[in-house]
Design a protein around this motif. Structure first.
Motif, PDB file in Angstrom:
ATOM      1  N   SER A  43      43.810  51.546  45.612  1.00  0.00           N
ATOM      2  CA  SER A  43      42.939  50.412  46.212  1.00  0.00           C
ATOM      3  C   SER A  43      42.207  49.294  45.140  1.00  0.00           C
ATOM      4  CB  SER A  43      41.849  51.013  46.642  1.00  0.00           C
ATOM      5  OG  SER A  43      40.852  50.040  47.480  1.00  0.00           O
ATOM      6  N   GLY A  44      42.275  48.141  45.290  1.00  0.00           N
ATOM      7  CA  GLY A  44      42.141  47.131  44.497  1.00  0.00           C
ATOM      8  C   GLY A  44      43.209  46.668  43.627  1.00  0.00           C
ATOM      9  N   GLY A  45      44.210  47.206  43.648  1.00  0.00           N
ATOM     10  CA  GLY A  45      45.556  47.012  42.743  1.00  0.00           C
ATOM     11  C   GLY A  45      46.118  45.658  43.119  1.00  0.00           C
ATOM     12  N   GLY A  46      45.773  45.070  44.260  1.00  0.00           N
ATOM     13  CA  GLY A  46      46.388  43.675  44.326  1.00  0.00           C
ATOM     14  C   GLY A  46      47.394  43.521  45.415  1.00  0.00           C
ATOM     15  N   LYS A  47      47.485  44.723  45.910  1.00  0.00           N
ATOM     16  CA  LYS A  47      48.696  44.694  47.000  1.00  0.00           C
ATOM     17  C   LYS A  47      48.543  43.836  48.320  1.00  0.00           C
ATOM     18  CE  LYS A  47      47.750  49.068  47.978  1.00  0.00           C
ATOM     19  NZ  LYS A  47      46.385  49.462  47.208  1.00  0.00           N
ATOM     20  N   THR A  48      47.394  43.819  48.837  1.00  0.00           N
ATOM     21  CA  THR A  48      47.269  42.765  49.924  1.00  0.00           C
ATOM     22  C   THR A  48      47.469  41.500  49.330  1.00  0.00           C
ATOM     23  OG1 THR A  48      45.751  44.413  51.117  1.00  0.00           O
ATOM     24  CG2 THR A  48      45.394  42.176  51.636  1.00  0.00           C
ATOM     25  N   THR A  49      46.590  41.101  48.128  1.00  0.00           N
ATOM     26  CA  THR A  49      46.852  39.635  47.734  1.00  0.00           C
ATOM     27  C   THR A  49      48.288  39.324  47.545  1.00  0.00           C
ATOM     28  OG1 THR A  49      44.807  40.205  46.497  1.00  0.00           O
ATOM     29  CG2 THR A  49      46.197  38.533  45.714  1.00  0.00           C
ATOM     30  N   ALA A  50      49.086  40.285  47.015  1.00  0.00           N
ATOM     31  CA  ALA A  50      50.693  39.834  46.706  1.00  0.00           C
ATOM     32  C   ALA A  50      51.230  39.432  48.092  1.00  0.00           C
ATOM     33  CB  ALA A  50      51.312  40.908  46.134  1.00  0.00           C
TER      34      ALA A  50
HETATM   35  N1  LIG Z   1      38.833  37.031  48.719  1.00  0.00           N
HETATM   36  C1  LIG Z   1      38.557  37.544  47.592  1.00  0.00           C
HETATM   37  N2  LIG Z   1      37.631  37.071  46.958  1.00  0.00           N
HETATM   38  C2  LIG Z   1      37.240  37.700  45.491  1.00  0.00           C
HETATM   39  N3  LIG Z   1      37.985  38.750  45.286  1.00  0.00           N
HETATM   40  C3  LIG Z   1      38.953  39.514  46.129  1.00  0.00           C
HETATM   41  C4  LIG Z   1      39.326  38.895  47.487  1.00  0.00           C
HETATM   42  N4  LIG Z   1      40.226  39.594  47.850  1.00  0.00           N
HETATM   43  C5  LIG Z   1      40.483  40.538  47.002  1.00  0.00           C
HETATM   44  N5  LIG Z   1      39.662  40.573  45.889  1.00  0.00           N
HETATM   45  C6  LIG Z   1      39.916  41.547  44.733  1.00  0.00           C
HETATM   46  O1  LIG Z   1      41.192  41.452  44.370  1.00  0.00           O
HETATM   47  C7  LIG Z   1      41.558  42.668  43.732  1.00  0.00           C
HETATM   48  C8  LIG Z   1      42.803  42.978  44.472  1.00  0.00           C
HETATM   49  O2  LIG Z   1      42.293  43.148  45.811  1.00  0.00           O
HETATM   50  P1  LIG Z   1      43.494  43.509  47.062  1.00  0.00           P
HETATM   51  O3  LIG Z   1      44.444  42.656  47.021  1.00  0.00           O
HETATM   52  O4  LIG Z   1      42.781  43.512  48.441  1.00  0.00           O
HETATM   53  O5  LIG Z   1      43.852  44.857  46.630  1.00  0.00           O
HETATM   54  P2  LIG Z   1      44.392  46.213  47.467  1.00  0.00           P
HETATM   55  O6  LIG Z   1      45.107  45.605  48.688  1.00  0.00           O
HETATM   56  O7  LIG Z   1      45.602  46.757  46.756  1.00  0.00           O
HETATM   57  O8  LIG Z   1      43.563  47.172  47.859  1.00  0.00           O
HETATM   58  C9  LIG Z   1      40.290  43.537  44.096  1.00  0.00           C
HETATM   59  O9  LIG Z   1      39.656  43.722  42.854  1.00  0.00           O
HETATM   60  C10 LIG Z   1      39.701  42.804  45.256  1.00  0.00           C
HETATM   61  O10 LIG Z   1      38.165  42.985  44.940  1.00  0.00           O
END
Ligand SMILES: Nc1ncnc2c1ncn2[C@@H]1O[C@H](COP(=O)(O)OP(=O)(O)O)[C@@H](O)[C@H]1O
Ligand SMILES: [Mg+2]
Length: 320
Positions: A43-50
């Motif tokens: 969790s927090g690895g950036g998967k959703t962001t990618a």
């Molecule tokens: N909208 C946002 N604003 C600031 N930080 C964010 C936001 N979305 C995600 N993050 C941060 O970016 C990192 C990656 O998040 P995320 O992509 O959700 O990871 P995963 O899906 O792998 O759990 C985390 O540290 C998270 O807290």
């Protein structure tokens, strides 16, 4: 539109405002057209962001993402998203609309005729394992697993060459989840689209992926390869710990006894274990351990003996 898209992440870096650590750091990997690619990591690895970068829900700072050679920066977001199916955990169906109306959302935007939309809805409901006669029912009348199927049908409606799936089965019970994992793999064989599938569950990644990209904290790519190659040669201690100490057994689970060269059946007793061709080598080995034997006899559906799998055969598979 090509049936499946090639996706290239080229040194992509993303930092959210007000955060010191990068969400994704210099991410580079290529997904060949038609590949089922799983992004996995803590969790927090950036998967959703990618995923959100790919459909431009979130902008990135540097690097590039290309779909079939074209930078997504050069594509209008609306046009881009119509070529991408997006499935998330909270499936986000419109509750006041029938399942059919939900599924045909994008075709309606694209101006398809009523007849064409109805035919597509019926086809998709059947494809995802639901009854086409249910098109007129409302989301609240379906179970969680069925709603995920509807979400999948909606994502596939306009036949997009790319499907993004963000922990789509995360909220389902284990049995429903397993059933949907099998269904989605079957579906992928039928529709041959490129899929980027996010999970934090390494078991799900190994079961689903043609290729797996493992992200570690800070959005750094730890390893990108086939499940078998990752299990055989974890790139570092992080990957080794993430996939677990039973990685040899996990590799054996990727093979079915019917796909392995079998030896002739040697002397057997009535209690020699017998397994079907579809049994995984892992389960065959489990049976050997349980019964204290060094072999199982593999039998076809009609009961005919196909040969014998020994513990040494399983070890040889791991050495390959
Ligand atoms: N909208 C946002 N604003 C600031 N930080 C964010 C936001 N979305 C995600 N993050 C941060 O970016 C990192 C990656 O998040 P995320 O992509 O959700 O990871 P995963 O899906 O792998 O759990 C985390 O540290 C998270 O807290
Ligand atoms: Mg996430």
């Amino acid at each position: 539109m090509a049936p499946a898209a090639e996706i290239v992440f080229d040194r992509v870096t993303k930092r959210y405002a007000g955060r010191d650590a990068a969400a994704l750091q210099d991410l580079s990997f290529e997904i060949p057209a038609g590949t089922f690619c799983v992004l996995v990591g803590p969790s927090g690895g950036g998967k959703t962001t990618a995923l959100k970068l790919v459909n431009r829900l979130v902008p990135f700072d540097s690097g590039d993402i290309r779909i079939d050679g074209r930078s997504i920066r050069d594509l209008a977001p609306v046009e881009l998203r119509r070529g991408i199916g997006y499935v998330i955990q909270q499936v986000g169906l419109f509750p006041h609309m029938t399942v059919g109306a939900n599924i045909e959302t994008v075709p309606r935007l694209l101006g398809w005729s009523r007849e064409r939309r109805a035919a597509r809805v019926a086809e998709l409901l059947a494809l995802v394992g639901l009854d086409p006669a249910d098109a007129g029912r409302y989301p609240a009348e379906f179970s969680g697993g069925q709603r995920q199927r509807v979400g999948l049908a909606r994502a596939l409606a306009a036949d997009p060459p790319l499907l993004l799936m963000d922990e789509p089965f995360g909220a389902l019970d284990p049995i429903t989840r397993h059933r949907l994992q099998i269904e989605v793999r079957r579906l992928h064989r039928e529709v041959a689209k490129t899929v980027i599938f996010v999970t934090h569950d390494i078991d799900e990644a190994i079961m689903m992926g043609d290729r797996i990209a493992i992200l570690r904290e800070g959005g750094v790519l730890a390893q990108y390869d086939t499940p078998d190659a990752i299990l055989a040669h974890p790139a570092d201690d992080f990957v080794a710990a993430f996939i677990g100490e039973d990685r040899a057994l996990r590799r054996l689970a990727l093979h079915r006894v019917g796909d392995v060269p079998l030896g002739p059946v040697r002397g057997q007793t009535p209690d020699t274990p017998r397994v079907a061709m579809s049994t995984t080598v892992r389960n065959a080995v489990s049976l050997m351990v349980e019964t204290g034997r060094d072999a199982v006899v593999v039998v076809a559906d009609d009961g005919a003996e196909c040969g014998e799998l020994t513990l040494a055969d399983a070890t040889r598979l791991l050495a390959a």
